[in-house]
Design a protein around this motif. Structure first.
Motif, PDB file in Angstrom:
ATOM      1  N   LYS A  94     -43.763 -25.310  89.823  1.00  0.00           N
ATOM      2  CA  LYS A  94     -43.332 -25.603  91.194  1.00  0.00           C
ATOM      3  C   LYS A  94     -41.878 -25.225  91.459  1.00  0.00           C
ATOM      4  O   LYS A  94     -41.341 -25.565  92.509  1.00  0.00           O
ATOM      5  CB  LYS A  94     -43.516 -27.086  91.486  1.00  0.00           C
ATOM      6  CG  LYS A  94     -44.957 -27.526  91.453  1.00  0.00           C
ATOM      7  CD  LYS A  94     -45.071 -28.979  91.792  1.00  0.00           C
ATOM      8  CE  LYS A  94     -46.518 -29.429  91.715  1.00  0.00           C
ATOM      9  NZ  LYS A  94     -46.661 -30.835  92.054  1.00  0.00           N
ATOM     10  N   GLY A 150     -41.434 -25.798  95.149  1.00  0.00           N
ATOM     11  CA  GLY A 150     -42.750 -26.108  95.706  1.00  0.00           C
ATOM     12  C   GLY A 150     -42.788 -27.416  96.461  1.00  0.00           C
ATOM     13  O   GLY A 150     -43.543 -27.552  97.426  1.00  0.00           O
ATOM     14  N   SER A 151     -41.973 -28.386  96.079  1.00  0.00           N
ATOM     15  CA  SER A 151     -41.983 -29.675  96.773  1.00  0.00           C
ATOM     16  C   SER A 151     -41.361 -29.583  98.161  1.00  0.00           C
ATOM     17  O   SER A 151     -41.589 -30.447  98.995  1.00  0.00           O
ATOM     18  CB  SER A 151     -41.253 -30.737  95.942  1.00  0.00           C
ATOM     19  OG  SER A 151     -39.871 -30.438  95.851  1.00  0.00           O
ATOM     20  N   GLU A 176     -49.939 -26.436  97.221  1.00  0.00           N
ATOM     21  CA  GLU A 176     -49.645 -26.080  95.827  1.00  0.00           C
ATOM     22  C   GLU A 176     -50.344 -24.796  95.381  1.00  0.00           C
ATOM     23  O   GLU A 176     -49.743 -23.952  94.715  1.00  0.00           O
ATOM     24  CB  GLU A 176     -50.041 -27.238  94.903  1.00  0.00           C
ATOM     25  CG  GLU A 176     -49.595 -27.045  93.486  1.00  0.00           C
ATOM     26  CD  GLU A 176     -49.854 -28.257  92.611  1.00  0.00           C
ATOM     27  OE1 GLU A 176     -49.946 -28.061  91.386  1.00  0.00           O
ATOM     28  OE2 GLU A 176     -49.955 -29.372  93.136  1.00  0.00           O
TER      29      GLU A 176
END
Length: 64
Positions: A9, A28-29, A35
């Motif tokens: 991520k 990614g967060s 995702e």
């Protein structure tokens, strides 16, 4: 351009142009992609690809 991953991520890209270098952190967060889409995008991005970047500029703290 170079690409490094810290996890599935978190990716770091070094972008070069006009004798300048910018490091991009793809987290990614903080992505608008889910995702699976995030992973697919970064798995298929290769050295030499043209990319666009949106986000906020920052500066790394220098350690003393």
């Amino acid at each position: 351009m170079s690409k490094r991953s810290s996890s599935s991520k978190l990716f770091f890209y070094d972008l070069y142009g006009s004798d300048l270098k910018v490091q991009v952190m793809a987290d990614g967060s903080k992505s608008e992609l889910d995702e699976a889409e995030f992973s697919k995008l970064h798995a298929t991005t290769k050295r030499g690809d043209y990319v666009g970047v949106t986000g906020f500029p920052g500066k790394r703290r220098e350690e003393s």
